[in-house]
Design a protein around this motif. Sequence first.
Motif, short mmCIF file in Angstrom:
data_model
loop_
_atom_site.label_atom_id
_atom_site.label_comp_id
_atom_site.label_asym_id
_atom_site.label_seq_id
_atom_site.Cartn_x
_atom_site.Cartn_y
_atom_site.Cartn_z
N GLN A 24 27.38 -2.17 -38.31
CA GLN A 24 26.33 -1.87 -37.34
C GLN A 24 26.18 -2.90 -36.22
OE1 GLN A 24 22.54 -0.29 -38.99
NE2 GLN A 24 23.45 -0.64 -41.01
N LYS A 28 28.35 -4.47 -31.32
CA LYS A 28 27.29 -4.47 -30.30
C LYS A 28 27.01 -5.88 -29.81
CE LYS A 28 24.87 -0.37 -32.14
NZ LYS A 28 25.78 -0.12 -33.28
N GLN A 225 10.56 -8.59 -25.30
CA GLN A 225 9.96 -7.31 -24.92
C GLN A 225 8.99 -7.44 -23.77
OE1 GLN A 225 8.45 -6.03 -28.78
NE2 GLN A 225 9.88 -4.31 -28.80
N GLU A 244 18.42 -4.19 -22.02
CA GLU A 244 18.33 -3.06 -22.94
C GLU A 244 19.25 -3.26 -24.15
OE1 GLU A 244 19.25 0.41 -20.68
OE2 GLU A 244 17.31 0.46 -19.64
N GLN A 245 20.46 -3.77 -23.90
CA GLN A 245 21.39 -4.04 -25.00
C GLN A 245 20.82 -5.11 -25.94
OE1 GLN A 245 24.99 -5.12 -22.95
NE2 GLN A 245 25.68 -3.01 -22.70
N LEU A 247 17.63 -5.91 -26.41
CA LEU A 247 16.49 -5.37 -27.17
C LEU A 247 16.98 -4.46 -28.29
CD1 LEU A 247 13.91 -4.57 -24.33
CD2 LEU A 247 13.91 -6.49 -25.94
N HIS A 248 18.03 -3.70 -28.04
CA HIS A 248 18.58 -2.83 -29.08
C HIS A 248 19.09 -3.66 -30.25
CE1 HIS A 248 20.57 0.54 -30.98
NE2 HIS A 248 21.70 -0.14 -30.98
N ILE A 249 19.77 -4.77 -29.95
CA ILE A 249 20.28 -5.64 -31.01
C ILE A 249 19.13 -6.28 -31.78
CG2 ILE A 249 21.46 -7.85 -31.40
CD1 ILE A 249 23.41 -6.98 -29.15
N GLN A 251 16.08 -5.10 -32.13
CA GLN A 251 15.44 -4.05 -32.94
C GLN A 251 16.29 -3.71 -34.16
OE1 GLN A 251 15.11 -1.29 -29.74
NE2 GLN A 251 13.05 -1.95 -29.15
N LEU A 252 17.61 -3.75 -33.98
CA LEU A 252 18.51 -3.55 -35.11
C LEU A 252 18.33 -4.67 -36.12
CD1 LEU A 252 20.84 -1.90 -36.34
CD2 LEU A 252 22.43 -3.31 -34.99
N SER A 255 15.34 -4.15 -38.17
CA SER A 255 15.46 -3.06 -39.13
C SER A 255 16.16 -3.46 -40.42
CB SER A 255 16.22 -1.88 -38.49
OG SER A 255 17.61 -2.18 -38.39
#
Length: 371
Positions: A24, A28, A225, A244-245, A247-249, A251-252, A255
């Motif tokens: 995952q 990225k 953020q 955006e990339q 923040l996605h990482i 957030q990953l 998780s």
Amino acid sequence: MKVTGDLDDCTCDVETIDRFNNDQLFSKLQTLLESDYFRFYKVNLNKACPFWTVRSHCGLKDCAVQPCSPNEVPEGLRSSSHNKVSQSGSADQESPVWNLFEFYVHFFLFKVLILCFLAFSLSFIYVFCLCSKTFYSWLEGQCVEKRAFYRLISGLHASINIHLSARYLLDDSWFQKKWGHNVSEFRQRFDSELTAGEGPKRLRNLYFLFLIELRALAKALPVFQQPSFRLYTGRPEEDRRHKEQLLHILQLARSFPLHFDETSLFAGDEKEAAKLKEDIRLAFLNISRIMDCVGCFKCRLWGKLQTQGLGTALKILFSERQIEALPTSSSKRPSFQLSRQEISSLLNAFGRISTSIRELQNFRSLLAEER
């Protein structure tokens, strides 16, 4: 040599980390680290070694670091904007320092020889010697904080040795240089029988380091953020996409189901906890300072970056209250800030740990083929 199962001092296991990182996260993260915001790092490579006289440096051309010229550095990184994340996301337009002592370097210019990695690897042996009085003496108590600090440094050392084994100079003939995985070198450093049982422990400490830095990324999400935060390079569309990339990482990272619980650290008597924090801070400072004693400039560079990255992760972990108090309005000064240097070192250092765990999968396959 196979490392499996639960890790000490946390509720996570090796298999969960392998799946999360390799399936995952890894690709990225590597894509983000190719962006200009993370590809340049400002560093002073000419500080004097504070522990002994360094009489010479690595003479190999591949160990040298070439500074970037000012016009190679993106516009947004040339000014002091990279020093502190401002409310506007841009910076005070001060003149940057461009001289022989402090310069930007471009990570993708690097091609490190085995001897360079060896110099860096050996420096950690010196760390343990230099810090023996303030390190081994207070390791005797084996409280969770002392074990954690030892395991972080051991994990960093393990990561370096995995990179050494995975990018080994296999052939250096007059017409070509062949780089690749050296399984024998990997065994020498991690095989249980060849390391008196220490190799697997080193690998488990690598996973522990991964958990600590992953937890820091997850906790830093509110910092990035904020609407005012930008990965400012002077190219607005790219900066927006890379945020955006990022923040996605993050957030990953948040998780991940089995995070390390940092509340277990420094949870005892307030005075004892404060003293322990200071002891660890001083030991960590020694490790940072010893990087100025590494003869190979590329190794010195990566050493500075990785120790700053780990230091930034610890700063985040123990700044929970300040992060929770971050203002929702851009009119207020944030209670917690990270410099561009800290951000870049945090993500690049974690990228090295992520790569090390991915390389372990490759070595498992190579070892299985030999059976």
